[in-house]
Design a protein around this motif. Structure first.
Motif, PDB file in Angstrom:
ATOM      1  N   UNK A 176     -23.424  21.260  18.451  1.00 32.25           N
ATOM      2  CA  UNK A 176     -24.465  19.987  18.164  1.00 32.25           C
ATOM      3  C   UNK A 176     -25.904  20.933  17.391  1.00 32.25           C
ATOM      4  N   UNK A 177     -25.887  21.669  18.058  1.00 30.53           N
ATOM      5  CA  UNK A 177     -27.265  22.719  16.624  1.00 30.53           C
ATOM      6  C   UNK A 177     -26.434  24.203  16.276  1.00 30.53           C
ATOM      7  N   UNK A 178     -25.783  24.117  15.519  1.00 35.58           N
ATOM      8  CA  UNK A 178     -24.835  25.252  14.751  1.00 35.58           C
ATOM      9  C   UNK A 178     -26.414  25.857  14.047  1.00 35.58           C
ATOM     10  N   UNK A 179     -25.802  27.168  13.656  1.00 37.60           N
ATOM     11  CA  UNK A 179     -27.297  28.480  13.734  1.00 37.60           C
ATOM     12  C   UNK A 179     -27.096  27.684  11.453  1.00 37.60           C
ATOM     13  N   UNK A 180     -26.253  27.213  11.096  1.00 39.02           N
ATOM     14  CA  UNK A 180     -26.107  26.988   9.712  1.00 39.02           C
ATOM     15  C   UNK A 180     -25.187  25.667  10.112  1.00 39.02           C
ATOM     16  N   UNK A 181     -25.942  25.244   8.554  1.00 37.09           N
ATOM     17  CA  UNK A 181     -25.107  22.824   8.884  1.00 37.09           C
ATOM     18  C   UNK A 181     -23.722  24.003   8.782  1.00 37.09           C
ATOM     19  N   UNK A 182     -23.884  24.542   6.923  1.00 38.29           N
ATOM     20  CA  UNK A 182     -22.162  24.648   6.443  1.00 38.29           C
ATOM     21  C   UNK A 182     -21.251  25.791   7.541  1.00 38.29           C
ATOM     22  N   UNK A 183     -19.963  25.142   7.755  1.00 40.35           N
ATOM     23  CA  UNK A 183     -18.841  25.706   8.209  1.00 40.35           C
ATOM     24  C   UNK A 183     -18.797  27.110   7.584  1.00 40.35           C
ATOM     25  N   UNK A 184     -18.815  27.745   7.000  1.00 41.71           N
ATOM     26  CA  UNK A 184     -18.316  28.992   6.433  1.00 41.71           C
ATOM     27  C   UNK A 184     -19.763  30.241   6.495  1.00 41.71           C
ATOM     28  N   UNK A 185     -20.945  29.518   6.167  1.00 40.04           N
ATOM     29  CA  UNK A 185     -21.668  30.129   6.718  1.00 40.04           C
ATOM     30  C   UNK A 185     -22.245  30.447   8.387  1.00 40.04           C
ATOM     31  N   UNK A 223     -36.040  38.368  18.347  1.00 41.85           N
ATOM     32  CA  UNK A 223     -36.992  38.401  17.022  1.00 41.85           C
ATOM     33  C   UNK A 223     -36.742  37.000  16.497  1.00 41.85           C
ATOM     34  N   UNK A 224     -35.680  37.086  15.799  1.00 46.02           N
ATOM     35  CA  UNK A 224     -34.396  35.410  15.574  1.00 46.02           C
ATOM     36  C   UNK A 224     -35.256  34.071  16.482  1.00 46.02           C
ATOM     37  N   UNK A 225     -35.369  33.871  17.733  1.00 46.41           N
ATOM     38  CA  UNK A 225     -35.479  32.921  17.981  1.00 46.41           C
ATOM     39  C   UNK A 225     -36.434  32.365  18.172  1.00 46.41           C
ATOM     40  N   UNK A 226     -37.589  33.782  18.322  1.00 49.11           N
ATOM     41  CA  UNK A 226     -39.188  33.123  18.211  1.00 49.11           C
ATOM     42  C   UNK A 226     -38.907  32.596  16.360  1.00 49.11           C
ATOM     43  N   UNK A 227     -38.583  33.533  15.519  1.00 49.58           N
ATOM     44  CA  UNK A 227     -38.786  33.331  14.010  1.00 49.58           C
ATOM     45  C   UNK A 227     -38.947  31.626  14.066  1.00 49.58           C
ATOM     46  N   UNK A 228     -36.725  31.544  14.835  1.00 52.31           N
ATOM     47  CA  UNK A 228     -36.528  29.868  14.293  1.00 52.31           C
ATOM     48  C   UNK A 228     -37.010  28.704  14.870  1.00 52.31           C
ATOM     49  N   UNK A 229     -38.027  28.863  16.652  1.00 55.86           N
ATOM     50  CA  UNK A 229     -38.751  28.611  17.365  1.00 55.86           C
ATOM     51  C   UNK A 229     -40.154  28.341  15.686  1.00 55.86           C
ATOM     52  N   UNK A 230     -40.899  29.474  14.962  1.00 51.72           N
ATOM     53  CA  UNK A 230     -41.728  29.048  14.593  1.00 51.72           C
ATOM     54  C   UNK A 230     -41.678  28.514  12.916  1.00 51.72           C
ATOM     55  N   UNK A 231     -40.142  28.422  12.565  1.00 50.52           N
ATOM     56  CA  UNK A 231     -40.080  27.952  11.599  1.00 50.52           C
ATOM     57  C   UNK A 231     -39.384  26.007  11.372  1.00 50.52           C
ATOM     58  N   UNK A 232     -39.708  25.794  13.402  1.00 49.49           N
ATOM     59  CA  UNK A 232     -38.891  24.431  13.590  1.00 49.49           C
ATOM     60  C   UNK A 232     -37.403  24.344  13.193  1.00 49.49           C
ATOM     61  N   UNK A 233     -36.595  25.018  13.939  1.00 43.82           N
ATOM     62  CA  UNK A 233     -35.278  24.928  13.667  1.00 43.82           C
ATOM     63  C   UNK A 233     -34.775  25.370  14.885  1.00 43.82           C
ATOM     64  N   UNK A 234     -34.164  24.045  15.468  1.00 46.76           N
ATOM     65  CA  UNK A 234     -33.352  24.216  16.578  1.00 46.76           C
ATOM     66  C   UNK A 234     -31.918  24.597  16.971  1.00 46.76           C
ATOM     67  N   UNK A 235     -31.664  26.003  16.944  1.00 43.13           N
ATOM     68  CA  UNK A 235     -30.336  26.591  17.406  1.00 43.13           C
ATOM     69  C   UNK A 235     -29.961  26.807  18.838  1.00 43.13           C
ATOM     70  N   UNK A 236     -28.918  26.327  18.858  1.00 40.14           N
ATOM     71  CA  UNK A 236     -27.947  26.687  20.200  1.00 40.14           C
ATOM     72  C   UNK A 236     -28.243  28.270  20.661  1.00 40.14           C
ATOM     73  N   UNK A 237     -28.456  28.380  22.460  1.00 42.97           N
ATOM     74  CA  UNK A 237     -28.725  29.902  22.958  1.00 42.97           C
ATOM     75  C   UNK A 237     -27.408  29.716  22.838  1.00 42.97           C
ATOM     76  N   UNK A 238     -26.649  29.791  22.227  1.00 47.50           N
ATOM     77  CA  UNK A 238     -25.055  30.942  22.264  1.00 47.50           C
ATOM     78  C   UNK A 238     -25.717  31.624  21.247  1.00 47.50           C
ATOM     79  N   UNK A 239     -26.756  31.685  20.243  1.00 49.08           N
ATOM     80  CA  UNK A 239     -26.561  32.645  19.183  1.00 49.08           C
ATOM     81  C   UNK A 239     -27.233  33.553  19.278  1.00 49.08           C
ATOM     82  N   UNK A 240     -27.983  33.772  20.468  1.00 54.26           N
ATOM     83  CA  UNK A 240     -28.723  34.554  20.706  1.00 54.26           C
ATOM     84  C   UNK A 240     -28.052  35.532  21.912  1.00 54.26           C
ATOM     85  N   UNK A 241     -27.521  36.692  21.094  1.00 55.99           N
ATOM     86  CA  UNK A 241     -27.320  37.983  22.127  1.00 55.99           C
ATOM     87  C   UNK A 241     -27.186  39.023  21.579  1.00 55.99           C
ATOM     88  N   UNK A 242     -26.922  40.061  22.775  1.00 54.20           N
ATOM     89  CA  UNK A 242     -26.913  41.169  22.149  1.00 54.20           C
ATOM     90  C   UNK A 242     -24.991  42.250  21.908  1.00 54.20           C
TER      91      UNK A 242
END
Length: 373
Positions: free
Chosen positions: A47-56, A141-160
């Motif tokens: 429901x909250x993908x990084x990109x809407x394109x499955x390939x990206x 940094x990416x998570x905060x950048x996306x918040x600043x840019x108004x992009x809602x993304x799942x927390x699954x994407x922000x890992x080490x």
């Protein structure tokens, strides 16, 4: 596909895709392919993908040092760019993939083609431009950048990355063990138990075993998730800084004393000398900003472990993700400066550099660090 670079005879990065996925640092590569492999069936991932394109959304994105054969690909003179790699086959990365650079000529058409008619290319272009603005791809940094840019993304994407977790393990272990000692002073199976919790804290998904930390911080489950993310962020930046600081002194010494060659006049010499001095001052200012921010965290952590103030520490953790913007941008810029210098001038190699080349490098470094450029 329009705008794509073929991997078999051009792009060495794409050719080494399997190695890149295994060993890349968190700050250099955003590995969406591995996130997909782990979480593709999770509701939040869908429901909250990084990109809407499955390939990206199954690509690898990296901060890429521009090579001599790539000069002119981007509209401005840069030493690094943001590259998107689309594997030919996600189950076998050895066969490579195709790539494009954000902001290369025709890149929007490439994204539009990838997204297809039923997706949202403008949203994905916005995300790629937001990533391109960053000096690194560390998840905090990416998570905060996306918040600043108004992009809602799942927390699954922000890992080490696994590669960095392996190196961080011993570095952060002492801090975690101190906190575990606060929460369970009489635990008998301390060593093996501590190791399990350290691994779990640094990994993408936490389990029940980590609950003693939540008890020590006196956080409810929702606040605890955000608090753990913030804590991991500070541990990550502490580790990166410990690795980075020893690289900066030799870098400054070399850039201030390097001899130049070729035609030059007094005005150019004056400009180069002034730029070198400004750069050295800027490096020290940025380093102090990073050290100062991390000291604030260390003071709050010591308040918890030495003075028994869990609420003060947990409140600090909930308030501080915005500090990741400062830390991520500053540490990313310092890392770029130190790593590019060592790439261009390997340690121990003494050489004269054309005046105009050294001036260009120094100005790029100044710009990266928020100076005159």
């Amino acid at each position: 596909m329009s705008g794509m670079r073929k991997s078999n005879n051009v792009d060495r990065t794409v050719r080494d895709l399997a190695l890149l996925e295994r060993s890349a640092s968190t700050a250099r590569v955003l590995n969406l392919l591995s996130v997909s492999a782990l979480y593709r069936n999770e509701t939040d991932y869908i429901e909250r993908p990084f990109f809407t394109s499955p390939r990206l959304n199954e690509s690898l994105i990296l901060k890429h040092r521009i090579r001599s054969d790539e000069v002119g690909v981007l509209p401005k003179d840069r030493v690094t760019g943001t590259k998107v790699i689309l594997p030919f086959e996600r189950t076998d990365l050895k066969i490579g993939g195709r790539s494009f650079m954000v902001e290369q000529k025709g890149w929007r058409d490439v994204v539009d083609d990838i997204c297809g008619a039923y997706r949202n290319p403008e949203r994905d272009i916005h995300v790629l431009q937001s990533l391109s603005e960053l000096p690194s791809l560390d998840p905090f940094l990416v998570r905060e950048q996306m918040r600043r840019r108004g992009v809602d993304i799942s927390t699954f994407y922000f890992n080490i990355s696994e590669a960095d977790i392996a190196q961080m393990y011993s570095f952060v272990g002492k801090q975690i063990e101190v906190l575990l000692d606060v929460s369970h002073r009489n635990r008998v199976d301390g060593s093996s138990w501590s190791n399990r919790i350290i691994r779990m804290l640094l990994s993408p998904v936490q389990g029940e075993s980590i609950q003693p930390i939540r008890s020590a911080l006196r956080l409810d489950p929702d606040d605890f998730e955000e608090g753990v993310f913030a804590w991991k962020g500070f541990l990550y930046y502490q580790w990166v800084l410990s690795d980075l600081r020893p690289q900066l002194a030799p870098f400054l010494r070399e850039i201030l004393t390097m001899k130049v060659s070729g035609f030059r006049d007094r005005e150019m010499e004056r400009m180069l000398d002034a730029a070198r001095r400004r750069l050295a001052d800027r490096v020290n200012v940025v380093l102090e900003e990073v050290v100062g921010a991390i000291r604030v965290y260390e003071a709050a952590f010591n308040d918890l472990t030495r003075n028994g103030k869990p609420l003060a520490f947990s409140n600090f953790m909930k308030r501080t993700p915005e500090m990741f913007v400062l830390l991520g941008e500053r540490i990313g810029a310092l890392s770029h400066v130190a790593s590019y210098w060592r790439f261009r001038f390997p340690q121990g190699v003494v050489e004269k550099v054309p005046t105009d080349e050294l001036l260009e490098i120094v100005r790029d470094f100044e710009y990266s660090l928020g100076g005159e450029g």
